[in-house]
Structure formats: structure tokens, C-alpha cells
Motif scaffolding. Structure first.
Motif, PDB file in Angstrom:
ATOM      1  N   ARG A  43     -90.200  33.828  39.597  1.00  0.00           N
ATOM      2  CA  ARG A  43     -91.241  34.080  40.588  1.00  0.00           C
ATOM      3  C   ARG A  43     -92.611  33.605  40.116  1.00  0.00           C
ATOM      4  O   ARG A  43     -93.505  33.336  40.922  1.00  0.00           O
ATOM      5  N   ALA A  44     -92.782  33.492  38.807  1.00  0.00           N
ATOM      6  CA  ALA A  44     -94.098  33.187  38.246  1.00  0.00           C
ATOM      7  C   ALA A  44     -94.609  31.812  38.653  1.00  0.00           C
ATOM      8  O   ALA A  44     -95.816  31.561  38.627  1.00  0.00           O
ATOM      9  N   VAL A  45     -93.706  30.885  39.037  1.00  0.00           N
ATOM     10  CA  VAL A  45     -94.127  29.515  39.326  1.00  0.00           C
ATOM     11  C   VAL A  45     -94.171  29.193  40.820  1.00  0.00           C
ATOM     12  O   VAL A  45     -94.543  28.086  41.196  1.00  0.00           O
ATOM     13  N   VAL A  46     -93.818  30.153  41.668  1.00  0.00           N
ATOM     14  CA  VAL A  46     -93.743  29.869  43.105  1.00  0.00           C
ATOM     15  C   VAL A  46     -95.088  29.416  43.654  1.00  0.00           C
ATOM     16  O   VAL A  46     -95.185  28.424  44.388  1.00  0.00           O
ATOM     17  N   SER A  47     -96.163  30.124  43.289  1.00  0.00           N
ATOM     18  CA  SER A  47     -97.488  29.752  43.799  1.00  0.00           C
ATOM     19  C   SER A  47     -97.891  28.372  43.295  1.00  0.00           C
ATOM     20  O   SER A  47     -98.526  27.592  44.019  1.00  0.00           O
ATOM     21  N   LEU A  48     -97.512  28.039  42.054  1.00  0.00           N
ATOM     22  CA  LEU A  48     -97.816  26.718  41.509  1.00  0.00           C
ATOM     23  C   LEU A  48     -97.062  25.637  42.280  1.00  0.00           C
ATOM     24  O   LEU A  48     -97.636  24.595  42.639  1.00  0.00           O
ATOM     25  N   LEU A  49     -95.776  25.872  42.543  1.00  0.00           N
ATOM     26  CA  LEU A  49     -94.982  24.889  43.292  1.00  0.00           C
ATOM     27  C   LEU A  49     -95.559  24.677  44.692  1.00  0.00           C
ATOM     28  O   LEU A  49     -95.614  23.537  45.176  1.00  0.00           O
ATOM     29  N   ARG A  50     -95.995  25.759  45.333  1.00  0.00           N
ATOM     30  CA  ARG A  50     -96.587  25.632  46.676  1.00  0.00           C
ATOM     31  C   ARG A  50     -97.874  24.813  46.603  1.00  0.00           C
ATOM     32  O   ARG A  50     -98.141  23.961  47.464  1.00  0.00           O
ATOM     33  N   LYS A  51     -98.674  25.055  45.576  1.00  0.00           N
ATOM     34  CA  LYS A  51     -99.925  24.313  45.381  1.00  0.00           C
ATOM     35  C   LYS A  51     -99.641  22.822  45.182  1.00  0.00           C
ATOM     36  O   LYS A  51    -100.296  21.967  45.787  1.00  0.00           O
ATOM     37  N   GLU A  55    -100.720  19.790  47.660  1.00  0.00           N
ATOM     38  CA  GLU A  55    -101.626  18.755  47.167  1.00  0.00           C
ATOM     39  C   GLU A  55    -101.006  17.362  47.272  1.00  0.00           C
ATOM     40  O   GLU A  55    -101.672  16.405  47.664  1.00  0.00           O
ATOM     41  N   LEU A  56     -99.736  17.257  46.892  1.00  0.00           N
ATOM     42  CA  LEU A  56     -99.077  15.944  46.922  1.00  0.00           C
ATOM     43  C   LEU A  56     -98.621  15.561  48.319  1.00  0.00           C
ATOM     44  O   LEU A  56     -98.615  14.388  48.681  1.00  0.00           O
ATOM     45  N   SER A  57     -98.198  16.577  49.089  1.00  0.00           N
ATOM     46  CA  SER A  57     -97.743  16.353  50.467  1.00  0.00           C
ATOM     47  C   SER A  57     -96.822  15.136  50.558  1.00  0.00           C
ATOM     48  O   SER A  57     -97.039  14.220  51.359  1.00  0.00           O
ATOM     49  N   ASP A  58     -95.806  15.145  49.712  1.00  0.00           N
ATOM     50  CA  ASP A  58     -94.904  14.001  49.598  1.00  0.00           C
ATOM     51  C   ASP A  58     -93.497  14.407  50.017  1.00  0.00           C
ATOM     52  O   ASP A  58     -92.909  15.337  49.458  1.00  0.00           O
ATOM     53  N   ASP A  59     -92.943  13.710  50.989  1.00  0.00           N
ATOM     54  CA  ASP A  59     -91.600  14.023  51.490  1.00  0.00           C
ATOM     55  C   ASP A  59     -90.511  13.720  50.473  1.00  0.00           C
ATOM     56  O   ASP A  59     -89.362  14.127  50.645  1.00  0.00           O
ATOM     57  N   ALA A  95     -85.065  14.919  33.734  1.00  0.00           N
ATOM     58  CA  ALA A  95     -85.948  15.713  32.868  1.00  0.00           C
ATOM     59  C   ALA A  95     -85.494  17.164  32.894  1.00  0.00           C
ATOM     60  O   ALA A  95     -84.837  17.620  33.842  1.00  0.00           O
ATOM     61  N   VAL A  96     -85.835  17.890  31.826  1.00  0.00           N
ATOM     62  CA  VAL A  96     -85.503  19.307  31.706  1.00  0.00           C
ATOM     63  C   VAL A  96     -86.723  20.035  31.152  1.00  0.00           C
ATOM     64  O   VAL A  96     -87.401  19.527  30.255  1.00  0.00           O
ATOM     65  N   LEU A  97     -87.010  21.207  31.691  1.00  0.00           N
ATOM     66  CA  LEU A  97     -88.098  22.039  31.166  1.00  0.00           C
ATOM     67  C   LEU A  97     -87.590  23.464  31.017  1.00  0.00           C
ATOM     68  O   LEU A  97     -87.074  24.045  31.966  1.00  0.00           O
ATOM     69  N   ARG A  98     -87.753  24.014  29.815  1.00  0.00           N
ATOM     70  CA  ARG A  98     -87.390  25.409  29.579  1.00  0.00           C
ATOM     71  C   ARG A  98     -88.660  26.226  29.393  1.00  0.00           C
ATOM     72  O   ARG A  98     -89.576  25.819  28.691  1.00  0.00           O
ATOM     73  N   GLY A  99     -88.689  27.405  30.022  1.00  0.00           N
ATOM     74  CA  GLY A  99     -89.860  28.266  29.926  1.00  0.00           C
ATOM     75  C   GLY A  99     -90.792  28.045  31.117  1.00  0.00           C
ATOM     76  O   GLY A  99     -90.891  26.937  31.654  1.00  0.00           O
ATOM     77  N   ALA A 100     -91.492  29.119  31.521  1.00  0.00           N
ATOM     78  CA  ALA A 100     -92.419  29.038  32.655  1.00  0.00           C
ATOM     79  C   ALA A 100     -93.769  28.519  32.169  1.00  0.00           C
ATOM     80  O   ALA A 100     -94.783  29.222  32.203  1.00  0.00           O
ATOM     81  N   ASN A 101     -93.774  27.266  31.708  1.00  0.00           N
ATOM     82  CA  ASN A 101     -94.982  26.632  31.181  1.00  0.00           C
ATOM     83  C   ASN A 101     -95.633  25.859  32.321  1.00  0.00           C
ATOM     84  O   ASN A 101     -95.287  24.712  32.598  1.00  0.00           O
ATOM     85  N   ALA A 102     -96.614  26.492  32.998  1.00  0.00           N
ATOM     86  CA  ALA A 102     -97.200  25.926  34.216  1.00  0.00           C
ATOM     87  C   ALA A 102     -97.816  24.544  34.012  1.00  0.00           C
ATOM     88  O   ALA A 102     -97.539  23.624  34.791  1.00  0.00           O
ATOM     89  N   PRO A 103     -98.659  24.319  32.989  1.00  0.00           N
ATOM     90  CA  PRO A 103     -99.250  22.982  32.825  1.00  0.00           C
ATOM     91  C   PRO A 103     -98.198  21.894  32.612  1.00  0.00           C
ATOM     92  O   PRO A 103     -98.297  20.803  33.168  1.00  0.00           O
ATOM     93  N   MET A 104     -97.179  22.206  31.798  1.00  0.00           N
ATOM     94  CA  MET A 104     -96.142  21.214  31.531  1.00  0.00           C
ATOM     95  C   MET A 104     -95.283  20.971  32.759  1.00  0.00           C
ATOM     96  O   MET A 104     -94.880  19.834  33.032  1.00  0.00           O
ATOM     97  N   LEU A 105     -95.011  22.026  33.530  1.00  0.00           N
ATOM     98  CA  LEU A 105     -94.220  21.886  34.743  1.00  0.00           C
ATOM     99  C   LEU A 105     -94.943  20.986  35.739  1.00  0.00           C
ATOM    100  O   LEU A 105     -94.343  20.076  36.322  1.00  0.00           O
ATOM    101  N   GLN A 106     -96.239  21.220  35.921  1.00  0.00           N
ATOM    102  CA  GLN A 106     -97.019  20.401  36.852  1.00  0.00           C
ATOM    103  C   GLN A 106     -97.054  18.941  36.399  1.00  0.00           C
ATOM    104  O   GLN A 106     -96.879  18.021  37.212  1.00  0.00           O
ATOM    105  N   ARG A 107     -97.266  18.727  35.103  1.00  0.00           N
ATOM    106  CA  ARG A 107     -97.330  17.361  34.581  1.00  0.00           C
ATOM    107  C   ARG A 107     -96.005  16.631  34.782  1.00  0.00           C
ATOM    108  O   ARG A 107     -95.972  15.468  35.196  1.00  0.00           O
TER     109      ARG A 107
END
Length: 417
Positions: A43-51, A55-59, A95-107
Motif C-alpha cells: 500500500r505504501a507505493v500506491v500514491s506514488l504510482l498514481r502520481k 505525470e507521464l500520462s502514457d498508455d 527489471a526487478v526491485l525489492r523493497g518499497a524504495n520510492a526513489p528507485m521505483l520511480q527511476r
């Protein structure tokens, strides 16, 4: 009055193998949050994913959640509680990401989306990665490790040989590069004396990097190092060279990745680093720092070294101990304390989910015993605590410490266990 517009679903819910197969055919980049029913999606990343989506608005960008308990393709993720994000393009893992690392997930989302769009526009192949949790090779390696305690001539390690401490940092681990880096380390002539996957707390990261507290990037460094799992290593040279520290620092290259790419393009940082802080690996700068870092991550390993350096003869053996899931959950600290009282050094500890086949191979000599079905159920009921134990005569001493395999006899002869 016009009705309120229905909000689009942010993350598609995938709950069975059929839906998973359909999702793999989706055009574009799909970021999948893999979860289990008992802990649910992150749940911690839902707001980030929505953001990011807004922002990208990419289909071409899609988000999904996937229930590992009901999808065969995600079987290897069962029994893990750490947030895991899988990035798929054209049905291939990129790609694979482990952990709720918001900056790395966004990048990663921005980078992998750009790569996927380039593939779709210009053609060419994708750079496919293999996640450690899905590799059959890793399962085979675990089986090999589990069988080591049954080998009579167990591998021995001199505890007084020169060493350095190395870290494969969260960025490299998150992108599934840890095993690749470990292979290159061994190919370069370094011996891995200890290896442990560990996620630092922010307090631990601050303590470890206290010598850099005055730097402007210190807070970013702390958050980065605490943002996901690292691999902590103790390294030596296979030929016992006293120059292991400068050899390792030469192998990893300059801390600045741009400098590393210019001057040491074959170095680990040049190959795996991505940004100033995200430079993939760490190395002790001198023997004093190596000693401090060894004490920080492996305090008992240092005690063994001190004993050897004080002149005790003999060589240190290693053996593997498996602690049943129920026992590990209820009495972990007590067991570790008892093991240390018996003179063992815990060189490595790791939680491992065993398959029935692995248990049968490890306990091959017990398969025909009446108690084996109960043992099999127990050892596959949850994560087993696997310990690499070191001391002189470790194999024999550990077997003697365990007592008889018969439970009633063991309680009578070795009640402390």
C-alpha cells in the motif's frame, strides 16, 4: 446534473495463471507488485504510482498486483514478505526491485518505460534479466549447499587470512545483478568467506557511514542504503595475498561512476553503477576500516580470527545447520545464543524455503525411517533457518551437540536441545 466520472483502475488485479498469461501479452511496460494473501499488496507505493501515472500520462505504462499464492509462474515468491516489483515488457522480465524504495521505483519506471517504447518504435531486442528468486540455478546451488554438511571432507577456511569487507548495494541487488557480481568476484580470484543478505535500518546505515556524516549527501545515502536488501561479503584472495584490500578497491573502481567509466571501464562500478550514490558496490579503504566493518556486520567472525591469531592450532571447519521452521520462529534468539556458547561462529544465516525434493536429498539417510514423513512436513511448513557454523572440528562437534536422532533419546541425553 452530470454523473461523476468513474476513476480508472490504477492497478489491475491478477489472481490466477490465466489472467497472468493474458497480462504478459499487454503491449508496453507492466509493473507488477507481487504479493501473498496473508500480507496483501504494497500500500505504501500506491500514491506514488498514481502520481507517476498522472505525470507521464502514457498508455504504454501499466500497473498490476499479482497473487503469488495462486499463480504458478510466481511460485518461487511464496513465503517472502518483502515487497517485490517485477517489470515486464513484451512478456519478458526486464527489471526487478525489492523493497518499497520510492526513489528507485520511480527511476526504474521512467527508465524502463523509455527503453520499452524504444524497442516498440525501433525494433531490436530487450535486455532481459533473471531474478534470483526464479533461477533454477539458485535452487541447485542451495541443494549443493545443503548437502555440504554430509560430505566427510568439509571445506576448511583459515580464519587468520587477510580479508576485506564488501557490500553489493541495494541498487545492484534490486536489479537482479547480485549473482552476476558474485560470479565476477570469484572469477577475479577473490574467495567469499561469508555472504549475508541484509536490509539495513536507517539507524544502522547512519552508524555504518558515520564517517561521512558531514557530507551534504549523507541523508540521501542513509535512505538509499536502508531502502532495500544488500549483500554483505567478507572477501579474501584464494592465493592468500596480503594485498586483498587494494586489489578489491582496484577491482571495483573509483567511487564516482563517471570517473570509473572513463578510467576503469571494466570495473564493477563502471559496469553496474548508475548514479553518484548508486555505485553498486562498497569496499573497505584500509585494514582498520575492514576490521571495524567486520565487527559491525560479523562480530563473531572477528572473535574466531582473534583466537586463531593468538596461536591456537588447527583449522576452522564449516558445517551447515538447519533449524526447523516452528523452532526457528519460537526460539531463534535462544538457539543462536546456545550455538555461540558451544563455541561456534555463525558465519552466515539465511531463511530458506525448502522443497520436498531438497529435504529428501539433504536427509537421504533418514528417508526410510518411521519419523521421516513428519520430518518432511515440518521442514517444508515454512522458512528454515540455515546457518553456516564455523569452529575447529565443526562437523563432528555439531553432530555430537545435536544428540541422537530419536526424539525421546535426545531429550534424555541432551535435554538442553
Amino acid at each position: 446534473m452530470a454523473g461523476k466520472k468513474k476513476e480508472a483502475i490504477l492497478q489491475v488485479s491478477v489472481t490466477n495463471q490465466e489472467q497472468w498469461t493474458e497480462m504478459m501479452a499487454t503491449k508496453g511496460l507492466t509493473v507488477v507488485d507481487v504479493y501473498q494473501q496473508w500480507c496483501g499488496p504494497c500500500r505504501a507505493v500506491v500514491s506514488l504510482l498514481r502520481k507517476i501515472k498522472n505525470e507521464l500520462s502514457d498508455d504504454m505504462l501499466h500497473f498490476a498486483t499479482a497473487d503469488a499464492d495462486s499463480i504458478d509462474a510466481l511460485e518461487r515468491y511464496r513465503g517472502k514478505c518483502e515487497p517485490t516489483f517485477l517489470f515486464y515488457g513484451g512478456g519478458e522480465l526486464v527489471a526487478v526491485l525489492r523493497g518499497a524504495n520510492a526513489p528507485m521505483l520511480q527511476r526504474l519506471i521512467v527508465e524502463e518505460l523509455a527503453k520499452e517504447k524504444l524497442v516498440l518504435e525501433q525494433g531490436g531486442g530487450r535486455k532481459v534479466v533473471k531474478d534470483d528468486a526464479l533461477l533454477d540455478d539458485e535452487i541447485k546451488e542451495e541443494e549443493k549447499t545443503l548437502q555440504q554438511s554430509e560430505v566427510e571432507d568439509s571445506r576448511t577456511v583459515s580464519a587468520c587470512e587477510p580479508y576485506t569487507v564488501a557490500i553489493i548495494k541495494p541498487d545492484a541487488v534490486a536489479q537482479g545483478k547480485a549473482n552476476e557480481i558474485l560470479m565476477k568476484i570469484q572469477e577475479a580470484g577473490f574467495e567469499i568467506l561469508a555472504c549475508e543478505e541484509r536490509t539495513l535500518t536507517e539507524a544502522e546505515a547512519r552508524d555504518f557511514y558515520q564517517h561521512r556524516a558531514a557530507e551534504t549527501c549523507f541523508e540521501d545515502l542513509v535512505r538509499f542504503m536502508a531502502g532495500g536488501p544488500s549483500r554483505i561479503l567478507v572477501l579474501s584472495h584464494t592465493e592468500g595475498s596480503a594485498n586483498v584490500i587494494p586489489a578489491w578497491r582496484e577491482f571495483i573502481g573509483p567511487a564516482d561512476i563517471e570517473e570509473a567509466r572513463r578510467e576503469k571501464p571494466e570495473s564493477l562500478r563502471a559496469q553496474y553503477g548508475t548514479q553518484a550514490l548508486f555505485n553498486a558496490v562498497h569496499g573497505s579503504k584500509d585494514s582498520d576500516q575492514a576490521s571495524r566493518e567486520l565487527a559491525f556486520f560479523f562480530p563473531n567472525f572477528r572473535t574466531t580470527s582473534a583466537v586463531e591469531q593468538d596461536g591456537e592450532e588447527g583449522r576452522v571447519e564449516r558445517t551447515l545447520a538447519l533449524i526447523r521452521p516452528d523452532v526457528a520462529m519460537e526460539n531463534r534468539d535462544e538457539i543462536l545464543a546456545q550455538i555461540q556458547k558451544l563455541g561456534f561462529t555463525v558465519a552466515l544465516q539465511r531463511e530458506v524455503l525448502l522443497t520436498e525434493e531438497q529435504v529428501r536429498r539433504f536427509y537421504l539417510q533418514h528417508v526410510d525411517e518411521d519419523y521421516f514423513p513428519a520430518l518432511l512436513r515440518s521442514m517444508t511448513s515454512g522458512p528454515v533457518l540455515a546457518l553456516a557454523l564455523a569452529r575447529e572440528g565443526a562437523v563432528l562437534h555439531w553432530k555430537n551437540s545435536l544428540g541422537p536422532p530419536d526424539l525421546d533419546k535426545a531429550k534424555e541425553e541432551s535435554p538442553e536441545w
